[in-house]
Motif scaffolding. Structure first.
Motif: not given
Length: 107
Positions: A12-21, A49-55, A60-67
Protein backbone atom coordinates in the motif's frame (compact mmCIF):
# COMPACT_ATOMS: atom_id res chain seq x y z
CA UNK A 1 18.76 2.68 5.45
CA UNK A 2 16.50 0.08 7.07
CA UNK A 3 13.68 2.54 7.79
CA UNK A 4 13.00 3.28 4.08
CA UNK A 5 13.17 -0.44 3.26
CA UNK A 6 10.75 -1.21 6.08
CA UNK A 7 8.38 1.48 4.87
CA UNK A 8 8.57 0.22 1.29
CA UNK A 9 7.91 -3.39 2.31
CA UNK A 10 4.18 -2.62 2.45
CA UNK A 11 2.49 -2.71 -0.99
CA UNK A 12 0.00 0.00 0.00
CA UNK A 13 2.84 2.39 0.78
CA UNK A 14 4.45 1.59 -2.58
CA UNK A 15 1.11 2.40 -4.24
CA UNK A 16 1.02 5.70 -2.34
CA UNK A 17 4.50 6.58 -3.59
CA UNK A 18 3.41 5.73 -7.14
CA UNK A 19 0.49 8.11 -6.69
CA UNK A 20 2.64 10.88 -5.20
CA UNK A 21 5.14 10.51 -8.02
CA UNK A 22 2.68 12.30 -10.29
CA UNK A 23 2.02 15.26 -7.98
CA UNK A 24 1.50 16.11 -4.29
CA UNK A 25 -1.81 14.94 -2.82
CA UNK A 26 -3.98 15.64 0.20
CA UNK A 27 -4.73 12.75 2.57
CA UNK A 28 -8.32 12.59 1.34
CA UNK A 29 -7.16 12.34 -2.27
CA UNK A 30 -4.78 9.50 -1.41
CA UNK A 31 -7.57 7.71 0.45
CA UNK A 32 -10.05 8.19 -2.38
CA UNK A 33 -7.77 7.17 -5.21
CA UNK A 34 -6.51 4.05 -3.43
CA UNK A 35 -9.77 3.00 -1.78
CA UNK A 36 -8.47 3.49 1.76
CA UNK A 37 -10.11 5.03 4.78
CA UNK A 38 -8.72 8.44 5.65
CA UNK A 39 -7.23 7.15 8.95
CA UNK A 40 -5.49 4.30 7.08
CA UNK A 41 -4.12 6.71 4.47
CA UNK A 42 -2.89 9.02 7.25
CA UNK A 43 -1.17 6.12 9.00
CA UNK A 44 0.64 5.02 5.84
CA UNK A 45 1.65 8.59 5.03
CA UNK A 46 3.01 9.02 8.56
CA UNK A 47 5.18 5.90 8.15
CA UNK A 48 6.46 7.19 4.79
CA UNK A 49 7.14 10.62 6.32
CA UNK A 50 9.00 9.11 9.29
CA UNK A 51 11.09 7.06 6.85
CA UNK A 52 11.96 10.30 5.06
CA UNK A 53 10.30 9.22 1.80
CA UNK A 54 7.61 11.91 1.76
CA UNK A 55 7.46 15.45 3.00
CA UNK A 56 4.51 17.52 4.12
CA UNK A 57 3.70 21.06 3.07
CA UNK A 58 1.13 22.77 5.25
CA UNK A 59 -1.26 25.18 3.64
CA UNK A 60 -3.70 26.51 6.26
CA UNK A 61 -5.67 23.44 7.41
CA UNK A 62 -4.49 21.32 4.49
CA UNK A 63 -1.45 19.06 4.35
CA UNK A 64 0.03 18.27 0.97
CA UNK A 65 2.15 15.13 0.75
CA UNK A 66 4.85 14.80 -1.87
CA UNK A 67 7.85 12.57 -2.50
CA UNK A 68 11.23 13.48 -1.06
CA UNK A 69 13.58 12.14 -3.75
CA UNK A 70 16.78 12.18 -1.64
CA UNK A 71 16.18 8.90 0.24
CA UNK A 72 15.08 7.23 -3.00
CA UNK A 73 18.36 8.30 -4.61
CA UNK A 74 20.22 6.76 -1.66
CA UNK A 75 18.26 3.52 -2.10
CA UNK A 76 19.01 3.55 -5.81
CA UNK A 77 22.73 4.02 -5.15
CA UNK A 78 22.71 1.17 -2.63
CA UNK A 79 20.90 -1.11 -5.09
CA UNK A 80 23.19 -0.25 -8.01
CA UNK A 81 25.73 -3.08 -7.47
CA UNK A 82 22.91 -5.60 -7.14
CA UNK A 83 21.27 -4.29 -10.29
CA UNK A 84 24.56 -4.84 -12.16
CA UNK A 85 24.72 -8.38 -10.76
CA UNK A 86 21.17 -9.10 -11.94
CA UNK A 87 21.92 -7.59 -15.34
CA UNK A 88 25.02 -9.75 -15.73
CA UNK A 89 22.98 -12.84 -14.86
CA UNK A 90 20.26 -11.87 -17.33
CA UNK A 91 22.86 -11.20 -20.01
CA UNK A 92 24.39 -14.65 -19.39
CA UNK A 93 20.94 -16.24 -19.63
CA UNK A 94 20.24 -14.40 -22.87
CA UNK A 95 23.57 -15.60 -24.36
CA UNK A 96 22.77 -19.16 -23.27
CA UNK A 97 19.30 -19.01 -24.84
CA UNK A 98 20.71 -17.48 -28.04
CA UNK A 99 23.24 -20.28 -28.28
CA UNK A 100 20.46 -22.84 -27.79
CA UNK A 101 18.36 -21.24 -30.51
CA UNK A 102 21.35 -21.21 -32.84
CA UNK A 103 21.83 -24.96 -32.57
CA UNK A 104 18.14 -25.66 -33.10
CA UNK A 105 17.94 -23.50 -36.24
CA UNK A 106 20.87 -25.20 -37.98
CA UNK A 107 19.95 -28.12 -40.31
Amino acid sequence: MSLPFTALADPTRRRILDLLRRRPHLVGEVAGELGLSQPAASKHLRVLREAGLVRVRREAQRRWYGIDPAPLAELDAWLSPYRRMWQESLDALERHLDEGRGTEEEP
